[in-house]
Design a protein around this motif. Structure first.
Motif, PDB file in Angstrom:
ATOM      1  N   ASN A 222     -40.331  84.406  40.459  1.00 20.30           N
ATOM      2  CA  ASN A 222     -41.384  85.350  40.830  1.00 20.30           C
ATOM      3  C   ASN A 222     -42.457  85.462  39.764  1.00 20.30           C
ATOM      4  OD1 ASN A 222     -40.211  86.119  43.315  1.00 20.30           O
ATOM      5  ND2 ASN A 222     -38.815  87.520  42.270  1.00 20.30           N
ATOM      6  N   PHE A 223     -42.164  84.919  38.563  1.00 22.85           N
ATOM      7  CA  PHE A 223     -43.095  85.062  37.443  1.00 22.85           C
ATOM      8  C   PHE A 223     -43.561  83.710  36.889  1.00 22.85           C
ATOM      9  CE2 PHE A 223     -40.042  88.556  37.558  1.00 22.85           C
ATOM     10  CZ  PHE A 223     -40.896  89.646  37.714  1.00 22.85           C
ATOM     11  N   ILE A 224     -42.636  82.741  36.764  1.00 24.74           N
ATOM     12  CA  ILE A 224     -42.992  81.422  36.242  1.00 24.74           C
ATOM     13  C   ILE A 224     -42.249  80.358  37.042  1.00 24.74           C
ATOM     14  CG2 ILE A 224     -43.448  82.226  33.882  1.00 24.74           C
ATOM     15  CD1 ILE A 224     -40.685  81.195  33.108  1.00 24.74           C
ATOM     16  N   HIS A 225     -42.708  79.114  36.924  1.00 27.77           N
ATOM     17  CA  HIS A 225     -42.061  78.005  37.606  1.00 27.77           C
ATOM     18  C   HIS A 225     -40.842  77.529  36.802  1.00 27.77           C
ATOM     19  CE1 HIS A 225     -45.218  77.633  40.574  1.00 27.77           C
ATOM     20  NE2 HIS A 225     -46.130  77.585  39.617  1.00 27.77           N
ATOM     21  N   VAL A 226     -39.734  77.387  37.479  1.00 25.83           N
ATOM     22  CA  VAL A 226     -38.517  76.842  36.863  1.00 25.83           C
ATOM     23  C   VAL A 226     -37.923  75.810  37.818  1.00 25.83           C
ATOM     24  CG1 VAL A 226     -37.969  78.884  35.485  1.00 25.83           C
ATOM     25  CG2 VAL A 226     -37.093  78.711  37.818  1.00 25.83           C
ATOM     26  N   PRO A 227     -37.130  74.858  37.310  1.00 19.00           N
ATOM     27  CA  PRO A 227     -36.549  73.833  38.181  1.00 19.00           C
ATOM     28  C   PRO A 227     -35.503  74.419  39.131  1.00 19.00           C
ATOM     29  CG  PRO A 227     -35.675  73.629  35.962  1.00 19.00           C
ATOM     30  CD  PRO A 227     -36.784  74.637  35.891  1.00 19.00           C
TER      31      PRO A 227
END
Length: 461
Positions: free
Chosen positions: A125-130
């Motif tokens: 919801n805040f940053i892109h992660v794999p």
């Protein structure tokens, strides 16, 4: 009234200017019991609370006891479940000045998070992660004024990461002032596990050979104030040590400039070349327009020692810059094994691309590569100038000029004519020849690629 129950409630906040829902919360379920009201004191036992929000994610469960009076808000032993995450802890917000609201610089806060887990689903919801991001176990205690908050014993762990730190956050709620001080006690990770934290697009920008290093341990300090991030970090891995000091400045909330140094001790370069090891060096780096095509980079690298084939080489220096798609570097070395000065320049702004290399070789001991050469002695010296143009290796045209070439072995000395190796490429036909050489002679012409030559010679042998 001793119980309140809400099932499948909904809240919508509308913006009258654009006539559109700006905030919508669905699926509100609430069960509250044990209300206690005496004068200005209010207590309630929140048995369960849940909601759904496209803006903040889904809160599947919240259980706690809430206490409210004119000077204090207390949330006792809460447990919250959201987006596959679990948060356990307690919270208290206390006024220092009864005449002010709860959210002011002088309010006291105490927040404890323990035995908690943050999922990748929530972090997205805040940053892109794999997609394969592993949940993080987290705990900390935050206490102090809202304007001067201490975050103690921050611990973040999973099977790929171990991080502990203490933070101090200073801010003024009535202005834009913000200051962050971080003391990293311990950060341990293995480069090969970075794909569990970074997206594929970021991993592709990291040289694969860097991922070959073993466990990395980091400690040090990081400060942020006035759009500047200052770091003083110590990295250790594979019996190597790197001390990094630098300042990153931000523009429009993006990194714009970096100035810093890297002090390298006993760095193994074997992931890049098995013959290289034990690098001792200092690197000074200055970068402007970091994330733009107009990036401007200047560097100075001084190598006090590096091992090649287990033989120490010392006194190397590299000075250069990259700007406007042009790269230039001066290189010098003064060692018993090799002594030379050179200059390299590449131009990527013009088409075709241009490459130039000048070398003044005082001496090179070829025993570095093969100790059996020259009956125990094999010294080569001379000058070399290379000028090439071309957009790819197989399109390159230009020449290599050899001057003052000399070879000395244990028995005698050989001197050679100044000569040229010239190559042209026109209409799919390649020419490659020597001019005025008494060392080697060839004259090739036809439909072949330069990149194929090593295979052609190997097959011929």
């Amino acid at each position: 009234m001793n119980k309140i129950k809400i099932y499948d409630g909904q809240i919508s906040l509308n913006d009258s200017l654009i006539k559109k829902n700006t905030l919508k919360i669905d699926g509100i379920n609430l069960l509250a019991e044990d209300f206690f009201i005496v004068n200005d004191l209010f207590e309630v036992n929140l048995k369960d609370f849940s909601l759904k929000s496209d803006d903040f994610g889904n809160l599947t469960s919240l259980k706690t006891k809430i206490t409210l009076d004119p000077c204090e808000i207390g949330v006792e032993s809460f447990q919250a479940k959201l987006e596959e995450s679990i948060l356990n802890g307690s919270f208290k917000l206390e006024k220092q000045n009864p005449g002010l609201g709860f959210l002011n610089n002088h309010s006291l806060v105490n927040l404890t998070i323990n035995k908690s887990s943050i999922s990748g689903q929530l972090i997205k919801n805040f940053i892109h992660v794999p997609e394969n991001f592993q949940p993080l176990n987290i705990s900390f205690n935050a206490n102090g004024l809202l304007s001067d908050l201490e975050l103690n014993e921050l611990t973040i762990k999973n099977e790929h990461l171990d991080f502990t730190a203490n933070l101090n956050i200073e801010n003024d709620l009535s202005s834009s002032f913000f200051k962050l001080s971080t003391n990293i006690n311990n950060l341990i990770f293995t480069p090969s596990n970075l794909p569990f934290f970074l997206t594929k697009s970021l991993i592709e920008k990291i040289p694969k050979k860097l991922l070959a290093y073993e466990e990395v341990k980091v400690f040090g300090d990081v400060f942020y104030e006035g759009k500047s991030l200052t770091s003083n970090l110590n990295y250790s891995f594979d019996n190597s040590n790197v001390i990094q000091k630098g300042v990153v400045t931000f523009k429009d909330n993006k990194p714009n400039q970096f100035n810093g140094s890297f002090d390298v001790n006993n760095l193994s370069l074997k992931p890049f070349d098995e013959r290289l090891d034990g690098l001792d060096a200092k690197l000074y780096l200055s970068v402007n327009n970091i994330l733009k095509e107009s990036i401007d980079l200047n560097y100075n690298l001084s190598v006090s020692k590096v091992f090649f084939n287990q033989i120490p080489i010392s006194n190397l220096s590299f000075n250069g810059n990259y700007s406007s798609n042009n790269f230039f570097s001066d290189i010098s070395i003064n060692d018993d094994q090799i002594s030379a000065k050179s200059a390299i320049s590449f131009s990527f702004s013009d088409l075709p691309k241009k490459y130039q290399f000048d070398l003044n070789l005082d001496h090179l001991n070829l025993d570095l590569f093969n100790e059996n050469l020259g009956f125990g002695k094999a010294i080569i010296s001379g000058d070399l100038t290379i000028f090439l143009v071309g957009n790819s290796f197989d399109e390159i045209q230009g020449n290599l000029l050899f001057k003052n070439l000399k070879f000395v072995n244990a028995n005698q000395s050989y001197s050679y004519n100044d000569f040229i190796i010239e190559t042209k490429f026109l209409n799919g036909l390649r020419s490659l020849k020597t001019i005025n050489s008494n060392l080697v002679n060839f004259d090739l012409y036809g439909e072949f690629l330069l990149s194929e030559l090593p295979y052609l010679f190997q097959n011929a042998i």
